[in-house]
Design a protein around this motif. Structure first.
Motif, PDB file in Angstrom:
ATOM      1  N   PRO A  77     -12.511  -2.674  -7.172  1.00 54.77           N
ATOM      2  CA  PRO A  77     -11.327  -3.262  -7.805  1.00 54.77           C
ATOM      3  C   PRO A  77     -11.389  -3.087  -9.323  1.00 54.77           C
ATOM      4  O   PRO A  77     -12.478  -3.023  -9.906  1.00 54.77           O
ATOM      5  N   CYS A  78     -10.227  -3.017  -9.955  1.00 50.11           N
ATOM      6  CA  CYS A  78     -10.162  -2.791 -11.402  1.00 50.11           C
ATOM      7  C   CYS A  78      -9.568  -4.012 -12.096  1.00 50.11           C
ATOM      8  O   CYS A  78      -8.497  -4.495 -11.716  1.00 50.11           O
ATOM      9  N   LEU A  79     -10.249  -4.466 -13.129  1.00 53.90           N
ATOM     10  CA  LEU A  79      -9.853  -5.687 -13.815  1.00 53.90           C
ATOM     11  C   LEU A  79      -8.623  -5.491 -14.696  1.00 53.90           C
ATOM     12  O   LEU A  79      -7.751  -6.355 -14.760  1.00 53.90           O
ATOM     13  N   ILE A  80      -8.527  -4.372 -15.392  1.00 59.50           N
ATOM     14  CA  ILE A  80      -7.431  -4.163 -16.336  1.00 59.50           C
ATOM     15  C   ILE A  80      -6.242  -3.466 -15.683  1.00 59.50           C
ATOM     16  O   ILE A  80      -5.104  -3.914 -15.795  1.00 59.50           O
ATOM     17  N   SER A  81      -6.473  -2.376 -14.975  1.00 61.85           N
ATOM     18  CA  SER A  81      -5.357  -1.621 -14.391  1.00 61.85           C
ATOM     19  C   SER A  81      -4.823  -2.247 -13.109  1.00 61.85           C
ATOM     20  O   SER A  81      -3.703  -1.953 -12.700  1.00 61.85           O
ATOM     21  N   SER A  82      -5.624  -3.085 -12.440  1.00 60.57           N
ATOM     22  CA  SER A  82      -5.274  -3.687 -11.144  1.00 60.57           C
ATOM     23  C   SER A  82      -5.207  -2.650 -10.027  1.00 60.57           C
ATOM     24  O   SER A  82      -4.595  -2.880  -8.986  1.00 60.57           O
ATOM     25  N   GLU A 103      -2.411   1.867  -5.767  1.00 64.08           N
ATOM     26  CA  GLU A 103      -1.881   1.832  -7.122  1.00 64.08           C
ATOM     27  C   GLU A 103      -1.498   0.408  -7.536  1.00 64.08           C
ATOM     28  O   GLU A 103      -1.146  -0.430  -6.693  1.00 64.08           O
ATOM     29  N   PRO A 104      -1.531   0.133  -8.841  1.00 62.05           N
ATOM     30  CA  PRO A 104      -1.187  -1.212  -9.327  1.00 62.05           C
ATOM     31  C   PRO A 104       0.201  -1.668  -8.915  1.00 62.05           C
ATOM     32  O   PRO A 104       0.401  -2.851  -8.603  1.00 62.05           O
ATOM     33  N   VAL A 105       1.170  -0.755  -8.897  1.00 63.20           N
ATOM     34  CA  VAL A 105       2.536  -1.156  -8.564  1.00 63.20           C
ATOM     35  C   VAL A 105       2.610  -1.743  -7.162  1.00 63.20           C
ATOM     36  O   VAL A 105       3.404  -2.660  -6.899  1.00 63.20           O
ATOM     37  N   ASP A 106       1.773  -1.252  -6.250  1.00 58.31           N
ATOM     38  CA  ASP A 106       1.765  -1.799  -4.893  1.00 58.31           C
ATOM     39  C   ASP A 106       1.218  -3.226  -4.884  1.00 58.31           C
ATOM     40  O   ASP A 106       1.729  -4.100  -4.176  1.00 58.31           O
ATOM     41  N   VAL A 107       0.163  -3.455  -5.675  1.00 53.51           N
ATOM     42  CA  VAL A 107      -0.403  -4.803  -5.771  1.00 53.51           C
ATOM     43  C   VAL A 107       0.599  -5.748  -6.428  1.00 53.51           C
ATOM     44  O   VAL A 107       0.792  -6.886  -5.984  1.00 53.51           O
ATOM     45  N   PHE A 108       1.275  -5.269  -7.477  1.00 54.03           N
ATOM     46  CA  PHE A 108       2.245  -6.102  -8.191  1.00 54.03           C
ATOM     47  C   PHE A 108       3.413  -6.497  -7.287  1.00 54.03           C
ATOM     48  O   PHE A 108       3.757  -7.675  -7.172  1.00 54.03           O
ATOM     49  N   TRP A 109       4.022  -5.511  -6.636  1.00 48.69           N
ATOM     50  CA  TRP A 109       5.243  -5.772  -5.884  1.00 48.69           C
ATOM     51  C   TRP A 109       4.978  -6.487  -4.566  1.00 48.69           C
ATOM     52  O   TRP A 109       5.754  -7.351  -4.153  1.00 48.69           O
ATOM     53  N   LYS A 110       3.908  -6.127  -3.901  1.00 57.50           N
ATOM     54  CA  LYS A 110       3.656  -6.705  -2.579  1.00 57.50           C
ATOM     55  C   LYS A 110       3.020  -8.086  -2.659  1.00 57.50           C
ATOM     56  O   LYS A 110       3.253  -8.940  -1.796  1.00 57.50           O
ATOM     57  N   GLU A 149      -9.827  -1.121   8.583  1.00 54.11           N
ATOM     58  CA  GLU A 149      -9.906   0.225   9.153  1.00 54.11           C
ATOM     59  C   GLU A 149      -9.250   1.262   8.244  1.00 54.11           C
ATOM     60  O   GLU A 149      -9.830   2.301   7.947  1.00 54.11           O
ATOM     61  N   THR A 150      -8.028   0.964   7.806  1.00 51.52           N
ATOM     62  CA  THR A 150      -7.256   1.941   7.035  1.00 51.52           C
ATOM     63  C   THR A 150      -7.329   1.706   5.529  1.00 51.52           C
ATOM     64  O   THR A 150      -6.954   2.583   4.752  1.00 51.52           O
ATOM     65  N   PHE A 151      -7.749   0.506   5.126  1.00 50.70           N
ATOM     66  CA  PHE A 151      -7.784   0.077   3.728  1.00 50.70           C
ATOM     67  C   PHE A 151      -6.393   0.038   3.101  1.00 50.70           C
ATOM     68  O   PHE A 151      -6.242   0.124   1.889  1.00 50.70           O
ATOM     69  N   GLU A 152      -5.382  -0.107   3.954  1.00 55.42           N
ATOM     70  CA  GLU A 152      -4.031  -0.336   3.450  1.00 55.42           C
ATOM     71  C   GLU A 152      -3.924  -1.773   2.941  1.00 55.42           C
ATOM     72  O   GLU A 152      -4.563  -2.689   3.471  1.00 55.42           O
ATOM     73  N   LEU A 153      -3.091  -1.973   1.928  1.00 54.53           N
ATOM     74  CA  LEU A 153      -2.869  -3.304   1.376  1.00 54.53           C
ATOM     75  C   LEU A 153      -1.984  -4.100   2.332  1.00 54.53           C
ATOM     76  O   LEU A 153      -0.843  -3.715   2.603  1.00 54.53           O
ATOM     77  N   LYS A 154      -2.499  -5.223   2.845  1.00 54.92           N
ATOM     78  CA  LYS A 154      -1.758  -6.023   3.813  1.00 54.92           C
ATOM     79  C   LYS A 154      -0.925  -7.115   3.153  1.00 54.92           C
ATOM     80  O   LYS A 154       0.112  -7.506   3.673  1.00 54.92           O
TER      81      LYS A 154
END
Length: 368
Positions: A77-82, A103-110, A149-154
Motif C-alpha cells: 500500500p502507498c501512503l501518499i499516492s493511495s 489505481e488511486p482513483v478506484d480507491v477514492f471513488w469506490k 484470489e484476484t486482488f480486486e478491490l471489493k
C-alpha cells in the motif's frame, strides 16, 4: 525453514531524488557470496508513491497434508499516492515482479478512502488494508478489502458510520473475534512533515479501537492521551492469548490491552513509558522517544521496541505479572549520539550521550 531472502520497501520521499520507490530483495543465505546485500531492486512504475508497510497476501498450501503454507504475493500500500501494488514473489523469489496495480482513483471513488498504511490477510482469505484518511486528505480511519484470489478491490470493510477519526495499524485475534486498530495522523497536515505547531490541534491521533471481527463493527474506544499517536499494534502469537501491546509514538508510552473479566470487554493499562530528554540544538526543548515499531518474539517472551528518535532498540521481558522488564538495549543511530548537533541537557535514563555505532563490512560492495 530459514528465510532465504527479505523484502524491504524503499522510498525517496523528501530526499529530492526524482525516482520511483522500489522493493529491495536482500540475500539472507549465510552461505551466499551476496549474503546481507541487495540482490534485486523492483522499481515502481510511478513517482511519489511512498511505499509503506508491506504485508503478505493470503497463504496458499495444503493444511490437511501438513505441508507448510506458502505465501506468494506481497501487497504494497502507498501512503501518499493511495495506490496498491501486488507483487509476485512466488515465481522468482529473488527477482519479484508486479502482477497487479490498483489505481488511486478506484480507491477514492469506490471507498472514499486514501492514504493507505498497513495490510494483513483476513481469516476468510481476503486482504485488509488500513487507511489514514479520505480522498481529500482529511482524517478518516477504517479499512478497504481486496479479494484474496484476484486482488480486486471489493470496497470498505467496516459498517457504515463506523469510521474512526484516523487510522494506522491493526492486528486481530480470530479465536477471540476481535480486531484492534490504532490512530494515525491527519494526512493533509502531516504530509508536510512533523511540525511542533501541529501539537494540541487534533492532528495526531489518540485512540485505540476495538472491533468485532465477524460483524465488522466498532465496539470500544480508548483515549490514550492527547498527541499520544498510538501506532504499532501487536497481539501475542499464541492464538489463545487475549492480550497485546500498542506503542504510542509521541508520548513514548506502551499500553497493554487485554480481555477483562467482563464478558467480551477489553481494557488497557500503561506498562512502559520512555521518558523524553531535555535537549538543545533540536526543534523542541524536549525530544520524545518516538516509538516507531514493536516486535514480539515468536515464543511471546520478549517485546522489542524501536525507539526511533533516541536511536536505540530495546528488549523487554514479558513476565506473567504483566509488567515488562527492560533486559537489553543497543544504540544503532538516532539524534542524541555524542558529537552530533544535539546536546542532551537532562536525561532520566543515561549518564552520558551514546557513542556512534560503527559497522565494519568486509568484502565487496553491494550486488545491486
Amino acid at each position: 525453514p530459514r528465510e532465504e531472502v527479505a523484502y524491504v520497501t524503499c522510498t525517496y520521499r523528501c530526499t529530492g531524488i526524482e525516482q520511483p520507490d522500489f522493493l529491495a530483495t536482500v540475500d539472507l543465505n549465510p552461505r551466499s557470496c551476496h549474503y546481507g546485500q541487495v540482490i534485486h531492486r523492483l522499481p515502481m512504475p510511478n513517482l511519489k508513491d511512498e511505499l509503506y508497510c508491506a504485508g503478505w497476501g493470503p497463504a496458499r498450501g495444503c493444511f490437511d497434508s501438513g505441508a507448510a503454507a506458502k505465501r506468494t504475493k506481497l501487497v504494497l500500500p502507498c501512503l501518499i499516492s493511495s495506490r496498491i501494488y501486488v507483487v509476485d514473489v512466488g515465481s522468482q523469489c529473488r527477482a519479484p515482479r508486479i502482477c497487479k496495480m490498483i489505481e488511486p482513483v478506484d480507491v477514492f471513488w469506490k471507498c472514499n478512502k486514501g492514504h493507505l498504511s498497513t495490510t494483513h490477510p483476513l481469516p476468510n482469505g481476503d486482504v485488509l488494508v488500513a487507511n489514514m484518511g479520505d480522498a481529500a486528505g482529511h482524517g478518516k480511519g477504517g479499512f478497504v478489502v481486496l479479494d484474496g484470489e484476484t486482488f480486486e478491490l471489493k470496497g470498505n470493510w467496516e459498517n457504515e458510520c463506523e469510521a474512526p477519526p484516523t487510522g494506522h495499524d491493526f492486528c486481530y485475534q480470530a479465536r477471540h473475534n476481535v480486531l484492534v486498530s490504532s490512530a494515525g495522523v491527519v494526512p493533509r497536515v502531516a504530509g508536510r512533515g512533523f511540525n511542533p505547531d501541529d501539537l494540541k490541534k487534533g492532528v495526531f491521533g489518540r485512540r485505540l479501537n476495538v472491533w468485532n471481527l465477524s460483524c465488522r463493527s466498532l465496539t470500544q474506544c480508548f483515549d490514550l492521551g492527547e498527541d499520544s499517536l498510538p501506532q504499532t499494534v501487536r497481539f501475542l502469537h499464541n492464538p489463545e492469548a487475549a492480550e497485546g501491546y500498542v506503542g504510542c509514538a509521541l508520548s513514548g508510552a506502551i499500553f497493554r490491552f487485554y480481555k477483562s473479566c467482563e464478558a467480551n470487554n477489553w481494557a488497557v493499562e500503561e506498562v512502559i513509558r520512555i521518558p523524553a530528554k531535555d535537549v538543545s540544538g533540536w526543534i523542541m526543548p524536549k525530544m520524545p522517544a518516538f516509538i516507531a515499531d514493536l516486535v514480539i518474539s515468536q515464543d511471546d517472551r520478549f517485546l522489542y521496541v524501536c525507539n526511533w528518535l533516541h536511536g536505540d532498540i530495546r528488549q523487554y521481558e514479558l513476565s506473567r505479572n504483566c509488567k515488562p522488564r527492560l533486559v537489553g538495549q543497543v544504540f544503532v543511530g538516532g539524534s542524541i549520539l555524542r558529537g552530533g548537533p544535539v546536546t542532551v541537557c537532562r536525561d532520566e535514563e543515561l549518564k552520558c550521550q551514546p557513542e556512534p555505532l560503527v559497522v565494519k563490512v568486509s568484502g565487496a560492495g553491494p550486488a545491486a
